[in-house]
Design a protein around this motif. Structure first.
Motif, short mmCIF file in Angstrom:
data_model
loop_
_atom_site.label_atom_id
_atom_site.label_comp_id
_atom_site.label_asym_id
_atom_site.label_seq_id
_atom_site.Cartn_x
_atom_site.Cartn_y
_atom_site.Cartn_z
N LEU A 124 34.01 34.58 40.14
CA LEU A 124 34.56 35.89 39.77
C LEU A 124 36.09 35.86 39.83
N ARG A 125 36.63 35.26 40.87
CA ARG A 125 38.09 35.18 40.97
C ARG A 125 38.68 34.34 39.83
N GLU A 126 38.03 33.21 39.54
CA GLU A 126 38.54 32.36 38.46
C GLU A 126 38.44 33.06 37.10
N ASN A 127 37.37 33.81 36.92
CA ASN A 127 37.22 34.55 35.66
C ASN A 127 38.31 35.62 35.53
N LEU A 128 38.62 36.27 36.65
CA LEU A 128 39.69 37.27 36.62
C LEU A 128 41.05 36.61 36.33
N LYS A 129 41.28 35.44 36.90
CA LYS A 129 42.52 34.72 36.60
C LYS A 129 42.60 34.37 35.11
N LEU A 130 41.47 33.91 34.55
CA LEU A 130 41.47 33.55 33.13
C LEU A 130 41.78 34.75 32.24
N LYS A 131 41.25 35.92 32.61
CA LYS A 131 41.54 37.11 31.81
C LYS A 131 43.02 37.46 31.87
N LEU A 132 43.61 37.36 33.05
CA LEU A 132 45.04 37.65 33.18
C LEU A 132 45.89 36.63 32.42
N LEU A 133 45.50 35.35 32.48
CA LEU A 133 46.24 34.33 31.74
C LEU A 133 46.08 34.50 30.23
N ASN A 134 44.87 34.90 29.80
CA ASN A 134 44.68 35.18 28.37
C ASN A 134 45.55 36.35 27.91
N ALA A 135 45.66 37.37 28.77
CA ALA A 135 46.54 38.49 28.43
C ALA A 135 48.00 38.04 28.33
N LYS A 136 48.39 37.12 29.22
CA LYS A 136 49.75 36.60 29.16
C LYS A 136 50.00 35.82 27.88
N LEU A 137 49.05 34.96 27.49
CA LEU A 137 49.21 34.21 26.25
C LEU A 137 49.22 35.14 25.04
N ILE A 176 28.53 50.74 48.99
CA ILE A 176 28.96 50.01 47.81
C ILE A 176 28.47 50.77 46.58
N GLU A 177 29.41 51.22 45.75
CA GLU A 177 29.04 52.02 44.58
C GLU A 177 28.36 51.17 43.51
N GLN A 178 28.80 49.90 43.35
CA GLN A 178 28.22 49.04 42.33
C GLN A 178 27.20 48.10 42.99
N PRO A 179 25.95 48.16 42.59
CA PRO A 179 24.96 47.27 43.22
C PRO A 179 25.21 45.81 42.91
N GLU A 180 25.87 45.50 41.77
CA GLU A 180 26.13 44.08 41.44
C GLU A 180 27.06 43.46 42.47
N ALA A 181 27.98 44.24 43.02
CA ALA A 181 28.92 43.69 44.00
C ALA A 181 28.21 43.27 45.28
N ALA A 182 27.16 43.96 45.64
CA ALA A 182 26.45 43.62 46.87
C ALA A 182 25.64 42.34 46.72
N LEU A 183 25.31 41.96 45.51
CA LEU A 183 24.48 40.79 45.28
C LEU A 183 25.28 39.53 45.03
N LEU A 184 26.60 39.59 45.17
CA LEU A 184 27.44 38.41 44.92
C LEU A 184 27.30 37.41 46.06
N SER A 185 27.09 36.16 45.70
CA SER A 185 27.08 35.09 46.69
C SER A 185 28.49 34.51 46.80
N PRO A 186 28.82 33.72 47.84
CA PRO A 186 30.16 33.12 47.94
C PRO A 186 30.54 32.28 46.72
N GLU A 187 29.55 31.54 46.16
CA GLU A 187 29.86 30.76 44.96
C GLU A 187 30.19 31.67 43.78
N GLN A 188 29.45 32.77 43.65
CA GLN A 188 29.73 33.71 42.57
C GLN A 188 31.08 34.42 42.78
N SER A 189 31.47 34.64 44.02
CA SER A 189 32.77 35.23 44.29
C SER A 189 33.90 34.31 43.81
N PHE A 190 33.74 33.01 44.00
CA PHE A 190 34.74 32.06 43.51
C PHE A 190 34.85 32.10 41.99
#
Length: 355
Positions: free
Chosen positions: A274-287, A258-272
Motif C-alpha cells: 500500500l505504501r509503495e502504491n501510494l508512492k507510485l501515485k505521487l511520483l506519477n503525479a510529479k511526472l 475503523i470506518e473502512q473495513p478494508e483497512a482492518a483486513l490489511l496484513s503487514p505485507e499488504q501495508s508495504f
C-alpha cells in the motif's frame, strides 16, 4: 591763270610821228601780266607749300599706319598664339573633362554597387537577426513547457527586444510591438508554481514511510500514565509488578473504531505494498506535472488522497500533515496553459517574408 590765255591788245598801225607819239602808253598791259605772273607764282608757291605740308602729313600718317599695322600684326600674331594656346587648353580641358566624366561614371557605378551591397548586407543581417530571434524564442518555449515556468519566455523576449533596438531597423518595428504585447500578456497570466508543487510532492513521498495504517497496533509511549503513576507514588515491588503485567495485558488487546473495513483486513505485507502504491501515485503525479499533463496529475492526486483517507490513521499528525499537503497541491494546480507567442511568431514570419 595761264599767261598765254590773256588777250593781247590790238595794235593799230600809225604813221611816223603819230606812232612815235603814242608809243609810251604800251607799258600798262605788261605790268598787269607781271602781276598776274606773280600772283600765279604766289599761288603756286602756296600750293607747293600746301602740297609739301600735305605730303609731310601723309608721310606721318603712313608711318603711323605702318606702326599701327606692325602693332596690329604683332597683336595678331600674339592673338593667334593665344588662340592656339586657348585651343590647346580647350583640348586639354575637354580631355580632362572626358576623363573626369569617365571617372565620375565609374564612381557612380561603384557607389551604386556599394549601395546594393550594403542593402544586401543589411537584408542579410536582418534575416539572420530574425532567424536567431525565432530560434531563441522556440527554444525558450520548449524550456517553458518542460519547466512549467514563464521565465525562459520572458528572458528570450527581452533579449530579442534589446537586439532589435540595437539593430535600429524601421522594418522590424512591428516585430518589436508584437514582442511588447506578448511580454504584457505573459506577465498578466496566472500559472501554477511548478517547482513548489514538485517540492511538496517530494515531501509527501518522504512522509509515506512514516504514515501509520489504520489497523496498526502501537505500544504505549514510555512516558505514559502508568509510568507517571509509578514515579509519582512510591509503591512496593509487588504493586510495581502488577502494574507492568496489567500494562502488557492492555497492549495485547486494543479496541478502536475503523470506518473502512478494508483497512482492518490489511496484513503487514499488504501495508508495504500500500505504501509503495501510494508512492507510485505521487511520483506519477510529479511526472505528469513535468509533462504538463494536468488531468493525469489530478487523477493520481485524487487516488492518493482516497488511499490516504481510507487506509491510514486519520488521528495521526503525520497523516494530517500529508492530507494537508495533498490539499495544497490540488488547490495550487490550475488549468491555465502556458501563454503562446502567437503575435511574435506571426511578426517574425512577416519580417522573414520581407513584407
Amino acid at each position: 591763270m595761264n599767261p598765254a590765255s590773256i588777250p593781247e591788245p590790238a595794235v593799230e598801225p600809225v604813221g611816223g610821228e603819230a606812232g612815235s607819239a603814242l608809243a609810251p602808253p604800251v607799258a600798262g598791259p605788261t605790268g598787269l601780266a607781271r602781276g598776274m605772273v606773280w600772283a600765279i607764282g604766289a599761288v603756286a608757291t602756296v600750293a607747293l607749300a600746301a602740297s609739301g605740308f600735305i605730303w609731310q602729313k601723309v608721310s606721318g600718317m603712313q608711318e603711323q599706319l605702318a606702326r599701327q599695322s606692325a602693332d596690329a600684326g604683332a597683336a595678331s600674331v600674339e592673338a593667334r598664339a593665344m588662340a592656339r594656346q586657348a585651343m590647346e587648353q580647350t583640348r586639354e580641358t575637354a580631355a580632362r573633362q572626358a576623363l573626369i566624366e569617365a571617372r565620375l561614371s565609374e564612381v557612380s557605378l561603384q557607389r551604386t554597387q556599394l549601395e546594393e551591397l550594403m542593402q544586401s548586407l543589411s537584408r542579410s543581417r536582418d534575416e539572420n537577426l530574425v532567424v536567431d530571434i525565432e530560434s531563441a524564442l522556440r527554444l525558450a518555449q520548449q524550456q517553458a513547457q518542460l519547466t512549467g515556468s514563464v521565465d525562459p519566455l520572458l528572458a528570450a523576449l527581452r533579449s530579442a527586444d534589446q537586439r532589435i533596438r540595437r539593430a535600429g531597423q524601421p522594418r522590424l518595428t512591428p516585430l518589436q510591438r508584437a514582442i511588447g504585447r506578448d511580454i504584457d500578456r505573459i506577465k498578466s497570466a496566472t500559472l501554477a508554481d511548478l517547482p513548489a508543487l514538485l517540492v511538496k510532492l517530494d515531501e509527501l513521498v518522504r512522509l509515506v514511510d512514516d504514515l501509520p495504517v489504520a489497523n496498526a497496533v502501537g505500544a504505549l509511549p514510555a512516558g505514559g500514565r502508568a509510568a507517571v503513576d509509578v514515579r509519582a507514588e512510591p509503591q512496593a515491588w509487588w504493586q510495581r509488578g502488577l502494574a507492568v503485567i496489567g500494562q502488557e495485558i492492555r497492549g495485547l488487546v486494543r479496541v478502536s473504531r475503523i470506518e473502512q473495513p478494508e483497512a482492518a483486513l490489511l496484513s503487514p505485507e499488504q501495508s508495504f505494498l500500500l505504501r509503495e502504491n501510494l508512492k507510485l501515485k505521487l511520483l506519477n503525479a510529479k511526472l505528469a506535472l513535468l509533462a504538463r499533463q494536468l488531468e493525469s496529475a489530478r487523477a493520481d492526486l485524487v487516488a492518493a488522497s482516497t488511499a490516504l483517507s481510507k487506509y491510514f490513521d486519520p488521528a495521526s499528525r503525520k497523516t494530517q500533515t500529508a492530507a494537508s499537503l495533498l490539499l495544497q497541491v490540488q488547490g495550487q494546480m490550475r488549468a491555465t496553459d502556458l501563454p503562446r507567442l502567437d503575435d511574435t511568431l506571426a511578426a517574425l514570419a512577416t519580417a522573414a517574408a520581407g513584407r
